[in-house]
Design a protein around this motif. Structure first.
Motif, mmCIF file in Angstrom:
data_model
loop_
_atom_site.group_PDB
_atom_site.id
_atom_site.type_symbol
_atom_site.label_atom_id
_atom_site.label_comp_id
_atom_site.label_asym_id
_atom_site.label_seq_id
_atom_site.Cartn_x
_atom_site.Cartn_y
_atom_site.Cartn_z
ATOM 1 N N LEU A 90 0.815 -1.211 0.000
ATOM 2 C CA LEU A 90 0.000 0.000 0.000
ATOM 3 C C LEU A 90 0.854 1.268 0.000
ATOM 4 C CD1 LEU A 90 -2.584 -1.122 2.712
ATOM 5 C CD2 LEU A 90 -2.823 -1.269 0.231
ATOM 6 N N VAL A 91 2.136 1.118 0.372
ATOM 7 C CA VAL A 91 3.008 2.291 0.459
ATOM 8 C C VAL A 91 3.243 2.907 -0.917
ATOM 9 C CG1 VAL A 91 5.350 3.059 0.996
ATOM 10 C CG2 VAL A 91 4.132 1.565 2.584
ATOM 11 N N SER A 92 3.481 2.063 -1.909
ATOM 12 C CA SER A 92 3.819 2.580 -3.243
ATOM 13 C C SER A 92 2.722 3.458 -3.842
ATOM 14 C CB SER A 92 4.157 1.424 -4.189
ATOM 15 O OG SER A 92 4.397 1.906 -5.497
ATOM 16 N N CYS B 50 10.101 6.114 -6.984
ATOM 17 C CA CYS B 50 10.665 6.585 -5.716
ATOM 18 C C CYS B 50 9.906 5.984 -4.537
ATOM 19 C CB CYS B 50 10.608 8.117 -5.652
ATOM 20 S SG CYS B 50 11.885 8.928 -6.623
ATOM 21 N N ALA B 51 8.588 5.888 -4.678
ATOM 22 C CA ALA B 51 7.780 5.278 -3.615
ATOM 23 C C ALA B 51 8.151 3.810 -3.446
ATOM 24 C CB ALA B 51 6.300 5.422 -3.956
ATOM 25 N N ASN B 52 8.320 3.098 -4.552
ATOM 26 C CA ASN B 52 8.751 1.697 -4.476
ATOM 27 C C ASN B 52 10.111 1.582 -3.802
ATOM 28 O OD1 ASN B 52 6.686 0.112 -5.609
ATOM 29 N ND2 ASN B 52 7.284 0.675 -7.673
ATOM 30 N N LEU B 53 11.018 2.491 -4.149
ATOM 31 C CA LEU B 53 12.361 2.460 -3.568
ATOM 32 C C LEU B 53 12.302 2.681 -2.061
ATOM 33 C CD1 LEU B 53 15.390 2.242 -4.066
ATOM 34 C CD2 LEU B 53 15.425 4.718 -4.453
ATOM 35 N N CYS B 54 11.483 3.620 -1.625
ATOM 36 C CA CYS B 54 11.334 3.879 -0.187
ATOM 37 C C CYS B 54 10.783 2.647 0.534
ATOM 38 C CB CYS B 54 10.412 5.076 0.036
ATOM 39 S SG CYS B 54 11.121 6.664 -0.437
ATOM 40 N N ALA B 55 9.779 2.023 -0.051
ATOM 41 C CA ALA B 55 9.210 0.813 0.555
ATOM 42 C C ALA B 55 10.260 -0.296 0.622
ATOM 43 C CB ALA B 55 7.993 0.352 -0.232
ATOM 44 N N ALA C 26 11.563 -5.380 -5.377
ATOM 45 C CA ALA C 26 12.579 -5.360 -6.439
ATOM 46 C C ALA C 26 11.974 -5.808 -7.769
ATOM 47 C CB ALA C 26 13.749 -6.260 -6.057
ATOM 48 N N VAL C 27 11.123 -6.836 -7.723
ATOM 49 C CA VAL C 27 10.433 -7.288 -8.945
ATOM 50 C C VAL C 27 9.545 -6.174 -9.485
ATOM 51 C CG1 VAL C 27 8.682 -8.890 -9.823
ATOM 52 C CG2 VAL C 27 10.506 -9.724 -8.323
ATOM 53 N N GLN C 28 8.864 -5.458 -8.613
ATOM 54 C CA GLN C 28 8.001 -4.362 -9.053
ATOM 55 C C GLN C 28 8.811 -3.255 -9.707
ATOM 56 O OE1 GLN C 28 6.105 -3.694 -5.189
ATOM 57 N NE2 GLN C 28 4.134 -4.302 -6.058
ATOM 58 N N ILE C 29 9.932 -2.896 -9.101
ATOM 59 C CA ILE C 29 10.764 -1.809 -9.636
ATOM 60 C C ILE C 29 11.293 -2.163 -11.019
ATOM 61 C CG2 ILE C 29 12.945 -0.584 -9.338
ATOM 62 C CD1 ILE C 29 12.432 -0.651 -6.311
ATOM 63 N N VAL C 30 11.835 -3.371 -11.149
ATOM 64 C CA VAL C 30 12.403 -3.784 -12.440
ATOM 65 C C VAL C 30 11.294 -4.019 -13.463
ATOM 66 C CG1 VAL C 30 13.739 -5.573 -13.616
ATOM 67 C CG2 VAL C 30 14.452 -4.760 -11.351
#
Length: 271
Positions: free
Chosen positions: A147-149, A180-185, A211-215
């Motif tokens: 939910l953070v992203s 950036c939100a994904n990275l923070c999470a 990591a899967v979401q970011i890539v």
């Protein structure tokens, strides 16, 4: 009890959610699609349940914690159904010519689809390890990270210079906010894992998922095959997709409950 201040994080997440979706959902409730309503209601109920469940053990209210924990068997399937609803709504918006979803619908749906599977896994594992305080709490609290992203990404897009989206002309920069939100999470997940590696398995799994979401956001989510699959959901009945989510959520919690891990009497919390 572990994660003594986790309830404060949940409160902050709820407040941030109201702010993040104020313009796109809360102020336009009458025109929002059924899929968005399903997602908004079920996600809100889950966050409220997480808040209560993270607060009660810290106050010694173990009996209340156990009783309310039974709501998980309803809340998770409903949340899963709502997740399918929002994916359907984004696909319909993309086909309907919504300029934001034309750019980001398929890629945001990829993040949501990965989060869907991760949340069901974490919820099932939390129930499986219900007799181990740290693993149970870690897996259950890790369901908040997906939910953070979407929340933090929209907060950044409304407040931080360079990320602010004022209109359609700024839609192309939204991807930076999402990443950036994904990275923070991901950083939060890694930090929680490193502070307690022996019981940090839930956070290691969460970090891998992020990591899967970011890539994937930059690769698979832009592929023609994924976009085609995403758009196909718009042509399916919303009830079918939500029923699938409901069934998947029910299977996840049922498997978690009926396949318990070996009990550790030193950290048992649930009968």
């Amino acid at each position: 009890m572990p994660y003594r201040h986790a309830w404060m994080f949940i409160v902050a997440l709820i407040v941030a959610t109201v702010f993040a979706f104020q313009r796109s959902y809360f102020t336009v409730l009458s025109t929002a699609s059924p899929g968005f309503h399903a997602h908004g209601i079920t996600a809100s109920l889950w966050m409220l349940l997480l808040l209560v469940q993270s607060w009660t053990p810290q106050r010694g209210l173990i009996a209340v914690h156990r009783t309310l924990g039974l709501a998980t068997f309803v809340a998770i399937p409903l949340f899963a159904a709502g997740a399918m609803g929002v994916i359907h709504s984004m696909a319909a918006g993309t086909l309907g010519g919504n300029p934001f979803y034309a750019l980001w619908g398929a890629r945001l749906a990829f993040i949501d689809a990965v989060a869907f599977g991760a949340l069901l896994y974490a919820a099932g594992m939390a129930l499986r390890h219900r007799h181990d305080v740290r693993l149970h709490a870690g897996y259950m609290l890790s369901t908040a990270l997906p939910l953070v992203s979407p929340v933090l990404g929209r907060v950044l897009a409304q407040t931080v210079p360079g990320f602010v989206v004022r209109g359609p002309q700024d839609f192309p920069i939204f991807g930076w906010s999402a990443q950036c939100a994904n990275l923070c999470a991901g950083i939060v997940a890694l930090w929680l894992w490193r502070r307690d590696p022996r019981a940090g398995r839930p956070w290691a799994v969460a970090a891998a998922v992020i990591a899967v979401q970011i890539v994937g956001f930059e690769t698979l989510a832009k592929s023609p095959s994924w976009i085609a699959a995403f758009l196909t959901t718009a042509g399916l009945p919303l009830t079918w997709l939500m029923l699938f989510g409901l069934m998947a959520g029910s299977v996840a919690v049922a498997l978690g409950w009926t396949c318990p891990a070996r009990r550790d009497n030193r950290s048992a919390i649930l009968a």
